[in-house]
Design a protein around this motif. Structure first.
Motif, PDB file in Angstrom:
ATOM      1  N   GLU A 104      43.183  82.094  26.164  1.00  0.00           N
ATOM      2  CA  GLU A 104      44.142  83.085  25.663  1.00  0.00           C
ATOM      3  C   GLU A 104      44.400  82.921  24.168  1.00  0.00           C
ATOM      4  OE1 GLU A 104      47.460  82.365  28.205  1.00  0.00           O
ATOM      5  OE2 GLU A 104      46.571  83.401  29.930  1.00  0.00           O
ATOM      6  N   SER A 105      44.484  81.679  23.703  1.00  0.00           N
ATOM      7  CA  SER A 105      44.682  81.418  22.278  1.00  0.00           C
ATOM      8  C   SER A 105      44.278  79.972  21.990  1.00  0.00           C
ATOM      9  CB  SER A 105      46.139  81.647  21.855  1.00  0.00           C
ATOM     10  OG  SER A 105      47.004  80.726  22.505  1.00  0.00           O
ATOM     11  N   TRP A 106      43.962  79.706  20.748  1.00  0.00           N
ATOM     12  CA  TRP A 106      43.650  78.336  20.331  1.00  0.00           C
ATOM     13  C   TRP A 106      43.871  78.217  18.839  1.00  0.00           C
ATOM     14  CZ3 TRP A 106      39.633  77.130  16.891  1.00  0.00           C
ATOM     15  CH2 TRP A 106      38.775  78.177  16.570  1.00  0.00           C
ATOM     16  N   ARG A 107      44.179  77.002  18.409  1.00  0.00           N
ATOM     17  CA  ARG A 107      44.306  76.740  16.976  1.00  0.00           C
ATOM     18  C   ARG A 107      43.946  75.282  16.699  1.00  0.00           C
ATOM     19  NH1 ARG A 107      49.457  74.478  15.054  1.00  0.00           N
ATOM     20  NH2 ARG A 107      50.832  74.079  16.828  1.00  0.00           N
ATOM     21  N   ILE A 108      43.533  75.036  15.481  1.00  0.00           N
ATOM     22  CA  ILE A 108      43.142  73.689  15.066  1.00  0.00           C
ATOM     23  C   ILE A 108      44.396  72.904  14.692  1.00  0.00           C
ATOM     24  CG2 ILE A 108      41.780  72.340  13.430  1.00  0.00           C
ATOM     25  CD1 ILE A 108      40.015  74.840  13.055  1.00  0.00           C
ATOM     26  N   LEU A 109      44.568  71.750  15.305  1.00  0.00           N
ATOM     27  CA  LEU A 109      45.650  70.839  14.941  1.00  0.00           C
ATOM     28  C   LEU A 109      45.221  69.857  13.861  1.00  0.00           C
ATOM     29  CD1 LEU A 109      46.981  69.948  18.515  1.00  0.00           C
ATOM     30  CD2 LEU A 109      48.004  71.557  16.881  1.00  0.00           C
ATOM     31  N   ARG A 110      43.979  69.385  13.933  1.00  0.00           N
ATOM     32  CA  ARG A 110      43.461  68.428  12.969  1.00  0.00           C
ATOM     33  C   ARG A 110      41.950  68.553  12.907  1.00  0.00           C
ATOM     34  NH1 ARG A 110      45.425  63.765  10.545  1.00  0.00           N
ATOM     35  NH2 ARG A 110      47.356  64.960  10.651  1.00  0.00           N
ATOM     36  N   LYS A 111      41.423  68.505  11.678  1.00  0.00           N
ATOM     37  CA  LYS A 111      39.982  68.555  11.467  1.00  0.00           C
ATOM     38  C   LYS A 111      39.621  67.448  10.488  1.00  0.00           C
ATOM     39  CE  LYS A 111      36.358  71.545   9.503  1.00  0.00           C
ATOM     40  NZ  LYS A 111      36.110  72.856   8.835  1.00  0.00           N
ATOM     41  N   SER A 112      38.710  66.582  10.894  1.00  0.00           N
ATOM     42  CA  SER A 112      38.302  65.483  10.023  1.00  0.00           C
ATOM     43  C   SER A 112      36.778  65.378  10.034  1.00  0.00           C
ATOM     44  CB  SER A 112      38.945  64.166  10.475  1.00  0.00           C
ATOM     45  OG  SER A 112      38.576  63.864  11.806  1.00  0.00           O
ATOM     46  N   LEU A 113      36.277  64.527   9.161  1.00  0.00           N
ATOM     47  CA  LEU A 113      34.832  64.351   9.017  1.00  0.00           C
ATOM     48  C   LEU A 113      34.486  62.901   9.328  1.00  0.00           C
ATOM     49  CD1 LEU A 113      32.214  65.825   8.039  1.00  0.00           C
ATOM     50  CD2 LEU A 113      32.652  64.796   5.799  1.00  0.00           C
ATOM     51  N   ASP A 114      33.557  62.699  10.249  1.00  0.00           N
ATOM     52  CA  ASP A 114      33.106  61.366  10.628  1.00  0.00           C
ATOM     53  C   ASP A 114      31.757  61.113   9.966  1.00  0.00           C
ATOM     54  OD1 ASP A 114      32.318  59.007  11.782  1.00  0.00           O
ATOM     55  OD2 ASP A 114      32.776  59.595  13.840  1.00  0.00           O
ATOM     56  N   THR A 115      31.756  60.218   8.950  1.00  0.00           N
ATOM     57  CA  THR A 115      30.524  59.938   8.202  1.00  0.00           C
ATOM     58  C   THR A 115      29.944  58.563   8.524  1.00  0.00           C
ATOM     59  OG1 THR A 115      31.757  58.998   6.326  1.00  0.00           O
ATOM     60  CG2 THR A 115      31.339  61.376   6.289  1.00  0.00           C
ATOM     61  N   ARG A 116      30.423  57.921   9.585  1.00  0.00           N
ATOM     62  CA  ARG A 116      29.973  56.557   9.861  1.00  0.00           C
ATOM     63  C   ARG A 116      28.481  56.499  10.177  1.00  0.00           C
ATOM     64  NH1 ARG A 116      34.403  55.115  14.291  1.00  0.00           N
ATOM     65  NH2 ARG A 116      33.897  57.292  14.767  1.00  0.00           N
ATOM     66  N   ASP A 117      27.993  57.456  10.930  1.00  0.00           N
ATOM     67  CA  ASP A 117      26.564  57.530  11.232  1.00  0.00           C
ATOM     68  C   ASP A 117      25.941  58.552  10.290  1.00  0.00           C
ATOM     69  OD1 ASP A 117      24.016  57.864  12.201  1.00  0.00           O
ATOM     70  OD2 ASP A 117      24.606  58.129  14.292  1.00  0.00           O
ATOM     71  N   LYS A 118      25.201  58.078   9.276  1.00  0.00           N
ATOM     72  CA  LYS A 118      24.649  58.974   8.264  1.00  0.00           C
ATOM     73  C   LYS A 118      23.621  59.940   8.846  1.00  0.00           C
ATOM     74  CE  LYS A 118      27.116  56.598   5.450  1.00  0.00           C
ATOM     75  NZ  LYS A 118      28.486  57.059   5.150  1.00  0.00           N
ATOM     76  N   HIS A 119      23.094  59.625  10.028  1.00  0.00           N
ATOM     77  CA  HIS A 119      22.106  60.515  10.654  1.00  0.00           C
ATOM     78  C   HIS A 119      22.769  61.590  11.519  1.00  0.00           C
ATOM     79  CE1 HIS A 119      18.934  57.861   9.293  1.00  0.00           C
ATOM     80  NE2 HIS A 119      19.546  56.827   9.853  1.00  0.00           N
ATOM     81  N   GLN A 120      24.065  61.437  11.767  1.00  0.00           N
ATOM     82  CA  GLN A 120      24.753  62.403  12.622  1.00  0.00           C
ATOM     83  C   GLN A 120      26.198  62.571  12.129  1.00  0.00           C
ATOM     84  OE1 GLN A 120      24.935  61.393  16.794  1.00  0.00           O
ATOM     85  NE2 GLN A 120      25.009  63.540  17.428  1.00  0.00           N
ATOM     86  N   ILE A 121      26.348  63.074  10.928  1.00  0.00           N
ATOM     87  CA  ILE A 121      27.677  63.331  10.386  1.00  0.00           C
ATOM     88  C   ILE A 121      28.278  64.529  11.120  1.00  0.00           C
ATOM     89  CG2 ILE A 121      28.941  64.020   8.311  1.00  0.00           C
ATOM     90  CD1 ILE A 121      26.869  62.480   6.683  1.00  0.00           C
ATOM     91  N   GLN A 122      29.530  64.389  11.562  1.00  0.00           N
ATOM     92  CA  GLN A 122      30.125  65.400  12.435  1.00  0.00           C
ATOM     93  C   GLN A 122      31.547  65.751  11.995  1.00  0.00           C
ATOM     94  OE1 GLN A 122      29.778  63.043  16.101  1.00  0.00           O
ATOM     95  NE2 GLN A 122      28.367  64.582  16.900  1.00  0.00           N
ATOM     96  N   PHE A 123      31.933  66.992  12.294  1.00  0.00           N
ATOM     97  CA  PHE A 123      33.342  67.367  12.257  1.00  0.00           C
ATOM     98  C   PHE A 123      33.989  66.964  13.582  1.00  0.00           C
ATOM     99  CE2 PHE A 123      31.934  70.803   9.220  1.00  0.00           C
ATOM    100  CZ  PHE A 123      32.614  70.292   8.128  1.00  0.00           C
ATOM    101  N   VAL A 124      35.211  66.473  13.505  1.00  0.00           N
ATOM    102  CA  VAL A 124      35.959  66.093  14.698  1.00  0.00           C
ATOM    103  C   VAL A 124      37.228  66.935  14.736  1.00  0.00           C
ATOM    104  CG1 VAL A 124      37.033  64.226  15.986  1.00  0.00           C
ATOM    105  CG2 VAL A 124      35.055  63.749  14.524  1.00  0.00           C
ATOM    106  N   TYR A 125      37.429  67.654  15.834  1.00  0.00           N
ATOM    107  CA  TYR A 125      38.555  68.575  15.959  1.00  0.00           C
ATOM    108  C   TYR A 125      39.528  68.101  17.024  1.00  0.00           C
ATOM    109  CZ  TYR A 125      35.797  72.086  13.392  1.00  0.00           C
ATOM    110  OH  TYR A 125      35.070  72.766  12.457  1.00  0.00           O
ATOM    111  N   ASN A 126      40.818  68.270  16.741  1.00  0.00           N
ATOM    112  CA  ASN A 126      41.877  68.263  17.743  1.00  0.00           C
ATOM    113  C   ASN A 126      42.429  69.676  17.807  1.00  0.00           C
ATOM    114  OD1 ASN A 126      41.467  65.565  18.027  1.00  0.00           O
ATOM    115  ND2 ASN A 126      43.435  64.917  17.207  1.00  0.00           N
ATOM    116  N   LEU A 127      42.594  70.217  19.025  1.00  0.00           N
ATOM    117  CA  LEU A 127      42.929  71.631  19.184  1.00  0.00           C
ATOM    118  C   LEU A 127      44.094  71.818  20.145  1.00  0.00           C
ATOM    119  CD1 LEU A 127      39.224  72.547  19.840  1.00  0.00           C
ATOM    120  CD2 LEU A 127      40.398  73.183  17.739  1.00  0.00           C
ATOM    121  N   GLU A 128      44.854  72.878  19.918  1.00  0.00           N
ATOM    122  CA  GLU A 128      45.822  73.342  20.910  1.00  0.00           C
ATOM    123  C   GLU A 128      45.239  74.587  21.571  1.00  0.00           C
ATOM    124  OE1 GLU A 128      50.423  74.972  21.362  1.00  0.00           O
ATOM    125  OE2 GLU A 128      49.445  74.948  19.400  1.00  0.00           O
ATOM    126  N   VAL A 129      45.240  74.613  22.900  1.00  0.00           N
ATOM    127  CA  VAL A 129      44.591  75.690  23.652  1.00  0.00           C
ATOM    128  C   VAL A 129      45.544  76.218  24.709  1.00  0.00           C
ATOM    129  CG1 VAL A 129      42.564  76.323  25.003  1.00  0.00           C
ATOM    130  CG2 VAL A 129      42.414  74.463  23.340  1.00  0.00           C
TER     131      VAL A 129
END
Length: 530
Positions: free
Chosen positions: A35-60
């Motif tokens: 029905e609805s969603w929004r981003i609570l927190r968005k960060s960047l995980d650079t620990r693994d240089k071969h798989q850099i990822q965005f990490v999301y916390n969401l309200e749904v």
């Protein structure tokens, strides 16, 4: 009620538009059942240089939460979520003879003024410096080699020291007060992403417009801002505030919010003379360290050329020791600037524009200097310590606000740097022995910590590192005491110390939250001004 989904990971080549289909897949429901969603927190995980990822916390919000919770997969956390709403107290009944006076227009003062104005208290803000438009011209004059304007510079003027900082809106605090302050920044010509980014950033080119919009909202709700109006004395007797002596005349007041900032040294001295309870406080002192931004990008992103998509990379480092050495106010794609408010003294800070497109990256490299290292037990001994080394730095800079610099490898070998390195500092640099321009705990921590930081970067931290300093304004060296419940200065009814200058905050957002909470205390006690 809703659901909180934590640790949803997306590759960096996927955008926020890809969150919804990925979310639906994780919840095991069709996208149209969300029905609805929004981003609570968005960060960047650079620990693994071969798989850099965005990490999301969401309200749904979904129709059948119980079914989703029953079939929750591994890898992400899904739990019920109810966000505490923001609220202001009902106005009190105690009458005010005069409208509240806010001393200072930094984030603490602006937040206190905004929420008081919104509730009909018609606050009066006194700012020792000029409006931000004039302040921009004065700062550019200094950067180009012109004279320092003592009341209009990187520290004084509309918006306070934060106006010409990196514009980082990070804060360790959480909760509805923090969220409301971030919303206010976004509403005042900020950007929506600051509500959820892990390290939200506006930039020094955007902050002046934010500060001006904030002030205009205060004025539209009945508040008033007087520029170039410096508080010179405090009038209180029989345990109660009575008024203020300013450069524009005497003002009667029964509520005064002191949001003076951490560099109003003359105001500290006045408050001490007037008997306002004030004590020394540990504070951050060190240098700035500068590297080519390209090096930082490669350390953080590896061989992946992600800067065009993710922007200039930043970092956060700590070297543990007797005096912990840690990075502070890391400024990706930024510039070292003269953080000077008094003629005859020199100190560094940093700033960056919203695009963070300088070829340089710099960070404070500081330690927390304990009060025991101050030259005396005087309440203003920390200020004395700052001035001592800032004076030496000014003299090392030949009285022209040149920035003392030293290559990090030369610092470790106790030798003066020969050929001057290129830096981002606008007025020019001069070779110096930085160990002579910072206190002994800083020297000790740098000698111990720099090799540790180099190991953390696999030998890439030291070779290109240039130290510049001193960096002496990381936090306030004093605390204006206040009651934890009433937020009043002990023994002085009506006097409310707030923000970084009072020793109760450590950045733009925490200072603004402190101002908001003091506004709540005033609202709960007093009736609006008629």
């Amino acid at each position: 009620m809703g659901l909180r989904v934590a640790n949803l990971r997306l590759p960096v080549n996927e955008s926020e538009a890809d969150v919804l289909p990925r979310l639906a897949k994780i919840l095991r429901i069709p996208p149209d059942e969300i029905e609805s969603w929004r981003i609570l927190r968005k960060s960047l995980d650079t620990r693994d240089k071969h798989q850099i990822q965005f990490v999301y916390n969401l309200e749904v919000s979904v129709a059948d939460e119980a079914a989703v919770l029953r079939h929750a997969p591994g890898g992400v956390a899904i739990e019920p979520y109810l966000e505490e709403p923001f609220s202001l107290p009902d106005p009190g009944t105690e009458p005010l003879a005069y409208r509240p006076v806010i001393v200072g227009s930094g984030p603490g003062g602006l937040a206190a003024a905004y929420f008081l104005a919104a509730q009909g208290y018609r606050p009066l803000v006194l700012e020792r410096g000029p409006a931000v438009s004039q302040r921009i011209r004065d700062v550019k004059q200094v950067d180009s080699g012109g004279p320092l304007a003592p009341e209009s510079n990187y520290l004084f003027g509309e918006g306070g020291a934060g106006t010409f900082s990196d514009g980082k809106l990070t804060c360790r605090l959480t909760g509805p007060d923090v969220r409301r302050i971030l919303e206010l920044f976004a509403e005042c010509k900020g950007k929506p992403g600051i509500l959820y980014e892990h390290r939200p950033h506006l930039g020094s080119n955007r902050l002046p417009a934010v500060v001006k919009a904030w002030r205009q909202r205060i004025e539209a709700m009945g508040g008033e801002v007087r520029f170039q109006c410096k508080v010179e004395d405090l009038d209180w007797a029989e345990g109660r505030i009575r008024g203020l002596k300013t450069s524009s005349g005497y003002l009667r007041a029964d509520v005064v919010v002191l949001a003076i900032g951490h560099s109003a040294r003359d105001t500290y001295e006045m408050l001490y003379r007037r008997g306002v309870p004030i004590v020394p406080k540990p504070f951050q002192f060190g240098v700035r360290v500068e590297h080519p931004q390209e090096l930082v990008n490669r350390v953080q992103y590896g061989s992946n050329r992600l800067e065009d998509r993710l922007g200039s990379a930043d970092y956060s480092l700590v070297a543990r020791g007797r005096h912990d050495l840690f990075t502070f106010c890391m400024c990706a794609g930024g510039y070292i600037i003269p953080s000077v408010s008094e003629p005859g003294y020199f100190c560094t800070n940093s700033m960056s524009l919203s695009r963070r497109d300088s070829v340089w990256a710099n960070s404070g490299l500081v330690v927390t200097v304990p009060a025991e290292a101050f030259p005396s037990n005087h309440p203003l001994a920390g200020v004395e310590l700052q001035r001592r080394y800032e004076r030496l730095a000014y003299e090392a800079g030949r009285g022209e606000y040149l920035c003392p610099v030293q290559r990090a490898v030369d610092f470790l070998h106790n030798r003066k740097t020969g050929s001057l390195p290129r830096t981002s500092y606008p007025r020019g640099v001069v070779a110096a022995r930085l160990a002579e321009l910072v206190p002994p705990p800083v020297v000790e921590a740098l000698h111990h910590g720099l090799p540790i930081l180099d190991r953390k970067w696999q030998g890439r931290f030291l070779p290109d590192a240039v130290l510049a300093g001193p960096e002496a304004r990381g936090s306030s060296p004093v605390r204006l005491l206040r009651d934890a419940t009433t937020r009043l200065s002990p023994g002085i009814d009506g006097l409310y110390p707030v923000g970084e200058g009072a020793g109760y905050a450590g950045g733009i957002i925490s200072a603004a939250v402190d101002g908001l909470r003091t506004a709540k205390a005033i609202i709960a006690r007093f009736a609006p001004v008629h």
